[in-house]
Design a protein around this motif. Structure first.
Motif, PDB file in Angstrom:
ATOM      1  N   UNK A   1       0.833  -1.066   0.055  1.00  0.00           N
ATOM      2  CA  UNK A   1       0.182   0.015  -0.023  1.00  0.00           C
ATOM      3  C   UNK A   1       0.891   1.328   0.146  1.00  0.00           C
ATOM      4  N   UNK A   2       0.482   2.472  -0.225  1.00  0.00           N
ATOM      5  CA  UNK A   2       1.026   3.431  -0.383  1.00  0.00           C
ATOM      6  C   UNK A   2       0.921   4.435   1.051  1.00  0.00           C
ATOM      7  N   UNK A   3       0.997   5.736   1.097  1.00  0.00           N
ATOM      8  CA  UNK A   3       0.674   6.553   1.880  1.00  0.00           C
ATOM      9  C   UNK A   3      -0.667   6.924   2.025  1.00  0.00           C
ATOM     10  N   UNK A   4      -1.441   7.582   3.023  1.00  0.00           N
ATOM     11  CA  UNK A   4      -2.649   7.812   3.007  1.00  0.00           C
ATOM     12  C   UNK A   4      -3.673   6.824   3.053  1.00  0.00           C
ATOM     13  N   UNK A   5      -4.827   6.871   2.297  1.00  0.00           N
ATOM     14  CA  UNK A   5      -5.746   6.272   2.188  1.00  0.00           C
ATOM     15  C   UNK A   5      -5.246   4.949   0.843  1.00  0.00           C
ATOM     16  N   UNK A   6      -4.372   5.194   0.415  1.00  0.00           N
ATOM     17  CA  UNK A   6      -3.903   4.184  -0.703  1.00  0.00           C
ATOM     18  C   UNK A   6      -4.147   2.790  -0.238  1.00  0.00           C
ATOM     19  N   UNK A   7      -4.981   1.911  -1.220  1.00  0.00           N
ATOM     20  CA  UNK A   7      -5.468   0.647  -1.026  1.00  0.00           C
ATOM     21  C   UNK A   7      -4.261  -0.329  -0.848  1.00  0.00           C
ATOM     22  N   UNK A   8      -4.394  -1.319  -0.249  1.00  0.00           N
ATOM     23  CA  UNK A   8      -3.451  -2.605  -0.225  1.00  0.00           C
ATOM     24  C   UNK A   8      -3.745  -3.371  -1.312  1.00  0.00           C
ATOM     25  N   UNK A   9      -2.970  -3.671  -1.976  1.00  0.00           N
ATOM     26  CA  UNK A   9      -2.942  -4.716  -3.208  1.00  0.00           C
ATOM     27  C   UNK A   9      -2.056  -5.776  -3.026  1.00  0.00           C
ATOM     28  N   UNK A  10      -2.462  -7.128  -3.502  1.00  0.00           N
ATOM     29  CA  UNK A  10      -1.586  -7.939  -3.384  1.00  0.00           C
ATOM     30  C   UNK A  10      -0.909  -8.466  -4.767  1.00  0.00           C
ATOM     31  N   UNK A  11       0.445  -8.209  -4.932  1.00  0.00           N
ATOM     32  CA  UNK A  11       1.364  -8.450  -6.223  1.00  0.00           C
ATOM     33  C   UNK A  11       2.000  -9.706  -6.143  1.00  0.00           C
ATOM     34  N   UNK A  12       2.258 -10.452  -7.264  1.00  0.00           N
ATOM     35  CA  UNK A  12       3.050 -11.504  -7.504  1.00  0.00           C
ATOM     36  C   UNK A  12       4.093 -11.408  -8.602  1.00  0.00           C
ATOM     37  N   UNK A  13       4.968 -12.102  -8.306  1.00  0.00           N
ATOM     38  CA  UNK A  13       6.356 -12.036  -9.299  1.00  0.00           C
ATOM     39  C   UNK A  13       6.367 -13.342  -9.762  1.00  0.00           C
ATOM     40  N   UNK A  14       5.964 -13.264 -11.326  1.00  0.00           N
ATOM     41  CA  UNK A  14       6.142 -14.451 -12.110  1.00  0.00           C
ATOM     42  C   UNK A  14       7.184 -14.422 -13.350  1.00  0.00           C
ATOM     43  N   UNK A  15       7.238 -15.325 -14.038  1.00  0.00           N
ATOM     44  CA  UNK A  15       8.369 -15.323 -15.025  1.00  0.00           C
ATOM     45  C   UNK A  15       8.232 -14.207 -16.098  1.00  0.00           C
TER      46      UNK A  15
END
Length: 186
Positions: free
Chosen positions: A155-169
């Motif tokens: 997530x970022x500062x303030x009210x930035x939403x939390x998101x799930x990220x994934x590393x792939x090939x």
């Protein structure tokens, strides 16, 4: 004899064209290879994988982290971020490695209401360049900062939403595309 001359004049069979064609950039001939054997592990450190940009892709390099003063994902994530913010070593520069993570980027742990393992950056992840965000996602995704499924919650500062990220090939091979969050979280 005339048949042989005809074949010679025919060339390779590709007809010339007056239409300009763009076949894209020339393939990179950058080495993206380091002599890791020449670097010894400093005492009291732990080896860690850090992804740097080289030849328009992400390539893992070995760095060394000090033993964190406090247990948990956030101290490890901070050290990994510090490694991404360092200028590449002389050997890394000679092999054409760079980092796209903007200087001044910092992180903190989850705020109240955030899921466990959330990392809050001082910049909005959506505002980072594709390679910079990809470096963070791939480096943190292979560390104690990742969830049990290997995703990174940012997530970022303030009210930035939390998101799930994934590393792939695909992301490692083409970090110029911004990683698409798997899902909004929380």
């Amino acid at each position: 004899m005339l048949a042989g001359l005809g074949l010679l004049l025919a060339g390779c069979g590709i007809r010339p064209t007056e239409v300009p064609t763009d076949a894209g950039p020339a393939p990179s001939r950058l080495p993206c290879v380091l002599d890791e054997d020449s670097v010894s592990q400093p005492p009291g450190t732990t080896p860690a994988k850090v992804y740097l940009v080289c030849g328009a892709q992400l390539v893992v390099v070995n760095r060394y982290l000090s033993e964190p003063a406090a247990p948990g994902a956030v101290p490890v994530a901070r050290q990994l971020l510090d490694q991404l913010l360092l200028q590449p070593s002389e050997a890394e520069r000679l092999a054409h490695f760079t980092s796209a993570v903007p200087s001044g980027t910092a992180l903190a742990g989850p705020r109240p209401g955030d899921p466990a393992h959330t990392l809050r950056l001082t910049v909005d992840p959506a505002g980072l360049t594709g390679p910079g965000l990809a470096q963070l996602v791939c480096t943190l995704g292979e560390s104690a900062a990742a969830t049990a499924r290997g995703t990174v919650l940012l997530g970022g500062p303030g009210e930035s939403p939390v998101r799930a990220y994934e590393c792939d090939r695909e992301l490692r091979g083409n970090p110029g595309r911004t990683p698409v969050p798997t899902v909004p979280v929380g």
